[in-house]
Design a protein around this motif. Structure first.
Motif, PDB file in Angstrom:
ATOM      1  N   THR A  34       6.931  -4.079  -7.628  1.00  0.00           N
ATOM      2  CA  THR A  34       6.820  -5.538  -7.738  1.00  0.00           C
ATOM      3  C   THR A  34       7.959  -6.123  -8.570  1.00  0.00           C
ATOM      4  O   THR A  34       8.318  -7.291  -8.385  1.00  0.00           O
ATOM      5  N   GLY A  35       8.522  -5.335  -9.478  1.00  0.00           N
ATOM      6  CA  GLY A  35       9.665  -5.821 -10.239  1.00  0.00           C
ATOM      7  C   GLY A  35      10.867  -6.074  -9.340  1.00  0.00           C
ATOM      8  O   GLY A  35      11.532  -7.115  -9.431  1.00  0.00           O
ATOM      9  N   GLU A  36      11.182  -5.112  -8.448  1.00  0.00           N
ATOM     10  CA  GLU A  36      12.272  -5.309  -7.497  1.00  0.00           C
ATOM     11  C   GLU A  36      11.976  -6.472  -6.562  1.00  0.00           C
ATOM     12  O   GLU A  36      12.882  -7.232  -6.180  1.00  0.00           O
ATOM     13  N   LEU A  37      10.699  -6.626  -6.180  1.00  0.00           N
ATOM     14  CA  LEU A  37      10.317  -7.748  -5.316  1.00  0.00           C
ATOM     15  C   LEU A  37      10.581  -9.086  -6.007  1.00  0.00           C
ATOM     16  O   LEU A  37      11.122 -10.022  -5.392  1.00  0.00           O
ATOM     17  N   LEU A  38      10.212  -9.187  -7.278  1.00  0.00           N
ATOM     18  CA  LEU A  38      10.429 -10.437  -7.999  1.00  0.00           C
ATOM     19  C   LEU A  38      11.914 -10.717  -8.203  1.00  0.00           C
ATOM     20  O   LEU A  38      12.337 -11.886  -8.210  1.00  0.00           O
ATOM     21  N   ASP A  39      12.727  -9.666  -8.357  1.00  0.00           N
ATOM     22  CA  ASP A  39      14.177  -9.879  -8.452  1.00  0.00           C
ATOM     23  C   ASP A  39      14.719 -10.492  -7.168  1.00  0.00           C
ATOM     24  O   ASP A  39      15.552 -11.421  -7.200  1.00  0.00           O
ATOM     25  N   LEU A  40      14.261 -10.008  -6.027  1.00  0.00           N
ATOM     26  CA  LEU A  40      14.691 -10.573  -4.751  1.00  0.00           C
ATOM     27  C   LEU A  40      14.184 -11.998  -4.570  1.00  0.00           C
ATOM     28  O   LEU A  40      14.892 -12.855  -4.030  1.00  0.00           O
ATOM     29  N   LYS A  93       0.824  -1.210   0.000  1.00  0.00           N
ATOM     30  CA  LYS A  93       0.000   0.000   0.000  1.00  0.00           C
ATOM     31  C   LYS A  93       0.862   1.266   0.000  1.00  0.00           C
ATOM     32  O   LYS A  93       0.502   2.283   0.627  1.00  0.00           O
ATOM     33  N   CYS A  94       2.003   1.214  -0.686  1.00  0.00           N
ATOM     34  CA  CYS A  94       2.874   2.382  -0.852  1.00  0.00           C
ATOM     35  C   CYS A  94       2.788   2.827  -2.305  1.00  0.00           C
ATOM     36  O   CYS A  94       3.713   2.608  -3.106  1.00  0.00           O
ATOM     37  N   GLU A  95       1.652   3.433  -2.673  1.00  0.00           N
ATOM     38  CA  GLU A  95       1.436   3.826  -4.062  1.00  0.00           C
ATOM     39  C   GLU A  95       2.375   4.947  -4.492  1.00  0.00           C
ATOM     40  O   GLU A  95       2.832   4.996  -5.630  1.00  0.00           O
ATOM     41  N   SER A  96       2.691   5.866  -3.586  1.00  0.00           N
ATOM     42  CA  SER A  96       3.571   6.986  -3.917  1.00  0.00           C
ATOM     43  C   SER A  96       5.020   6.593  -3.631  1.00  0.00           C
ATOM     44  O   SER A  96       5.351   6.238  -2.492  1.00  0.00           O
ATOM     45  N   PRO A 129       9.271  -1.096  -0.217  1.00  0.00           N
ATOM     46  CA  PRO A 129       7.934  -0.530  -0.471  1.00  0.00           C
ATOM     47  C   PRO A 129       7.390  -1.000  -1.822  1.00  0.00           C
ATOM     48  O   PRO A 129       8.081  -0.918  -2.848  1.00  0.00           O
ATOM     49  N   ILE A 130       6.156  -1.474  -1.823  1.00  0.00           N
ATOM     50  CA  ILE A 130       5.491  -1.934  -3.049  1.00  0.00           C
ATOM     51  C   ILE A 130       4.027  -1.525  -3.013  1.00  0.00           C
ATOM     52  O   ILE A 130       3.515  -1.059  -1.981  1.00  0.00           O
ATOM     53  N   SER A 131       3.358  -1.721  -4.127  1.00  0.00           N
ATOM     54  CA  SER A 131       1.904  -1.539  -4.217  1.00  0.00           C
ATOM     55  C   SER A 131       1.345  -2.678  -5.059  1.00  0.00           C
ATOM     56  O   SER A 131       1.629  -2.770  -6.259  1.00  0.00           O
ATOM     57  N   ALA A 132       0.587  -3.556  -4.440  1.00  0.00           N
ATOM     58  CA  ALA A 132       0.025  -4.692  -5.161  1.00  0.00           C
ATOM     59  C   ALA A 132      -1.031  -4.257  -6.157  1.00  0.00           C
ATOM     60  O   ALA A 132      -1.230  -4.915  -7.188  1.00  0.00           O
ATOM     61  N   ARG A 142       7.586   8.463  -3.316  1.00  0.00           N
ATOM     62  CA  ARG A 142       8.213   9.385  -2.371  1.00  0.00           C
ATOM     63  C   ARG A 142       7.766   9.085  -0.949  1.00  0.00           C
ATOM     64  O   ARG A 142       8.584   9.026  -0.018  1.00  0.00           O
ATOM     65  N   LYS A 143       6.464   8.874  -0.756  1.00  0.00           N
ATOM     66  CA  LYS A 143       5.968   8.560   0.580  1.00  0.00           C
ATOM     67  C   LYS A 143       6.291   7.123   0.979  1.00  0.00           C
ATOM     68  O   LYS A 143       6.338   6.796   2.164  1.00  0.00           O
ATOM     69  N   GLY A 144       6.472   6.235  -0.025  1.00  0.00           N
ATOM     70  CA  GLY A 144       6.717   4.839   0.280  1.00  0.00           C
ATOM     71  C   GLY A 144       7.983   4.618   1.073  1.00  0.00           C
ATOM     72  O   GLY A 144       8.034   3.769   1.977  1.00  0.00           O
ATOM     73  N   ILE A 145       9.014   5.378   0.780  1.00  0.00           N
ATOM     74  CA  ILE A 145      10.269   5.227   1.515  1.00  0.00           C
ATOM     75  C   ILE A 145      10.082   5.622   2.978  1.00  0.00           C
ATOM     76  O   ILE A 145      10.600   4.969   3.901  1.00  0.00           O
ATOM     77  N   MET A 146       9.304   6.676   3.209  1.00  0.00           N
ATOM     78  CA  MET A 146       9.045   7.105   4.579  1.00  0.00           C
ATOM     79  C   MET A 146       8.180   6.082   5.312  1.00  0.00           C
ATOM     80  O   MET A 146       8.415   5.794   6.494  1.00  0.00           O
TER      81      MET A 146
END
Length: 665
Positions: free
Chosen positions: A344-350, A312-315, A335-338, A317-321
């Motif tokens: 989600t690309g960085e998530l899949l790389d991990l 639920k980090c759509e933004s 931070p991701i947004s489903a 800039r705000k997602g990092i905070m």
């Protein structure tokens, strides 16, 4: 050279169209028949048959005894007749008895009829699909098509049980099902803005780059320190709806066991997973439940790759905070947004960094068809118990709480003979009015998932409770199964609850089922007790049998022989004007389900009673037990009209093209 002439034998009404070899003096009779056309007696039994019999007697008087040859004699090859000769003046005597009008032409183009039959079967199937539409099916078509494209681009096809698994865990209502749908594509899991929607494990296939893996959606993990009332509130559990016949003590005990059952399913998913995605809610912030789940994962599964994803980090800039608050869990937050797909690309790389590549089998079979068996029925009839008894483990949660199963749960299963099946456990289907009056969006979506499970299955196991017998809702589900064209078996579960059983009990019970479920008169019945594991293996045996019947194809020769015998035994009724229906040709246009197309002079001359008679004769002579069969009737006049319309359209296109060429010139 002798020329074969197909005729309907007047000596035996059950004789199929047999080539009649005539002596050389009349070898020029069939000279006008073009090669590639079937010389057919227009109707398989009827007035023309007697005409041909009269013609045969006259020919016998003139040239002596006629010799009959089998269907595969010279001059008859693959349903086609070759003709030689130049003149037609040898049969002037008796020609008045053999007048064929334009409505009774003896020339049939077999190839064009076969193509028309396949086209009619496709049109009818699409029509039924539109009539049996599902509410949320249109919204899911885009995701399904994207998933199909992704699957087509996959380089290899590894069986699901060999793929590494990725489990998504977290507390309720953090977006696990939304992330699951994002990773696997489509709308597999039910997503609502309320906690406790997902309860069982839900599997889906996904890939990223060169890696393929299975994603597991789980229910929300709750803490044991919470009270029973708060657990019921978070899981949206009710002790009243659908539980009228259950004692109060059993209701409370079932509710008390529900959290542990959901946690057990989540723990089983984590046990078999190679990578764990620990999902938290970035908007809600860090909670005590997140801390307890992180400690549980660190204490028991520290040897596995665990990824902390802040949803639920759509933004950006705000997602990092938002994600910085979760560093205290001892994991690196991402931070991701489903919903939007951010991160989600960085998530899949991990995820792929913690997986191993799995090579597909070297000698892969070309036919990867695995029959799917959907287990459907009303709530609390024992569907999940049957699934658990078949696979030999607690694959789904079994509870007297109404609506325990919500998603359609897919499970691969290998039968005793090595045949692979896909078992689909579904939510209980209640009447639409009851679902609407309850106001539960979750139940409405669950019923839609059950209907979609029926559509994507090959065999449907309709489960009914032995003591409850047949209800109106069972009849509605049976109509849905028959309309979808699926093979079906009727499973009478909880057979041990029938008191004072004897040898005649099953016979009387079957008579009652056949009388109330007339639309499934062709479906076999299996009696079982899933809790004790009695006769559950017979369900797979019956499902395998009916699936083979659903995929069976009859040859055109055998099919037309069956149809001819049925017509000889009972001709179509005459109308008040004296008209009678005539069958020119019949062929099987499709399988799954078996679809037969009858080409007739006028489909309106075949009433519904006669069509049911023809279906009954097909079943009695050719089998097809456990599967619906479709009989389509095509009028010849309509075919000619469609042909003329197509020709006129082609001609108009040519005229327009010539005009354009003239203008350009």
């Amino acid at each position: 050279m002798a020329t074969p002439l197909l005729y309907h034998s007047c000596a035996s009404s059950s004789t199929f169209s047999t080539p009649l070899t005539l002596p050389s003096p009349i070898s020029k009779v069939s000279s006008s028949v073009p090669s590639g056309y079937l010389f057919h007696p227009t109707l398989l039994g009827g007035a023309l048959s007697s005409t041909l019999c009269t013609l045969t007697r006259r020919l016998t008087k003139r040239w002596g005894q006629l010799s009959l040859s089998p269907p595969h004699s010279a001059g008859y090859s693959n349903g086609r007749i070759t003709a030689e000769g130049e003149a037609e003046d040898e049969l002037d005597e008796g020609a008045d008895d053999y007048e064929v009008t334009d409505d009774e032409s003896c020339l049939i183009d077999v190839e064009s009829l076969e193509d028309e039959a396949k086209r009619a079967a496709r049109e009818y199937s699409l029509l039924l699909s539109r009539e049996l539409g599902i509410d949320d099916e249109k919204t899911d078509q885009k995701g399904t098509s994207e998933k199909k494209k992704r699957n087509q681009n996959a380089s290899r096809n590894v069986p699901n049980h060999l793929l590494p698994k990725v489990a998504i865990v977290g507390r309720p209502n953090v977006g696990k099902s939304a992330l699951f749908n994002r990773l696997v594509g489509g709308n597999r899991a039910i997503v609502l803005d309320e906690p406790g929607v997902t309860r069982d494990r839900l599997y889906g296939r996904s890939f990223w780059g060169d890696y393929e893996f299975m994603v597991i959606d789980t229910g929300g993990v709750l803490t044991l320190s919470k009270s029973q009332d708060s657990v019921m509130e978070e899981l949206a559990i009710t002790t009243t709806i659908g539980m009228d016949g259950i004692p109060l003590a059993s209701r409370e005990a079932a509710v008390a066991r529900m959290p542990s059952m959901i946690e057990r399913q989540a723990a089983a998913a984590v046990e078999e997973a190679s990578v764990i995605i620990f999902l938290v809610d970035g908007q809600a912030g860090l909670t005590a439940a997140d801390i307890e789940i992180a400690e549980w994962l660190r204490r028991n599964y520290s040897n596995k790759c665990t990824i902390l994803a802040v949803n639920k980090c759509e933004s950006p800039r705000k997602g990092i905070m938002q994600a910085s608050e979760f560093w205290s869990l001892g994991l690196s937050p991402l931070p991701i947004s489903a919903v939007s797909g951010t991160g989600t690309g960085e998530l899949l790389d991990l995820v792929c960094s913690g997986l191993e590549k799995i090579e597909g089998p070297e000698n892969e079979d070309e036919d990867n068809y695995i029959p799917a068996i959907a287990i459907v029925g009303r709530p609390n009839v024992g569907k999940s118990s049957i699934l658990n008894a078949l696979v030999g483990e607690d694959r789904t949660i079994v509870s007297p709480v109404s609506g325990t199963t919500r998603d359609a749960i897919d499970t691969e299963f290998t039968g005793p003979d090595g045949q692979k099946f896909k078992l689909i456990d579904t939510a209980g289907i209640r009447r639409r009015a009851v679902v609407a009056s309850s106001g539960s969006t979750t139940e409405a979506l669950s019923v839609n998932r059950a209907f979609r499970a029926i559509r994507r299955s090959d065999v449907v196991a309709l489960v009914i409770e032995a003591m409850a017998c047949i209800t109106e809702q069972d009849c509605r589900i049976a109509e849905r199964i028959e309309g979808e064209g699926k093979a079906c078996i009727i499973v009478v579960n909880k057979w041990d609850t029938i008191p004072n059983k004897n040898q005649q009990t099953a016979t009387y019970y079957e008579q009652d089922v056949r009388e109330k479920l007339r639309i499934l008169h062709w479906a076999p019945i299996v009696y079982s007790t899933a809790i004790a594991g009695q006769n559950v293996d017979k369900i797979i045996v019956a499902a395998s049998t009916v699936e083979k019947e659903r995929s069976r194809r009859l040859s055109t020769a055998i099919l037309n022989q069956v149809v001819q015998e049925a017509l000889a035994f009972k001709s179509p009724p005459r109308t008040r004007g004296g008209k009678r229906g005539r069958v020119y040709y019949c062929t099987q246009a499709a399988i799954r389900p078996p679809t037969f197309v009858f080409f007739v002079n006028d489909a309106k001359l075949f009433p519904e009673t006669y069509r049911r008679y023809m279906e009954k004769q097909l079943r009695s002579d050719a089998g097809f037990s456990g599967t619906p069969i479709r009989l389509l009737w095509r009028s010849r006049r309509k075919l000619e009209k469609d042909g003329r319309a197509a020709a006129a359209k082609a001609q108009s296109n040519l005229v327009q093209r010539d005009r354009k060429l003239a203008v350009s010139a």
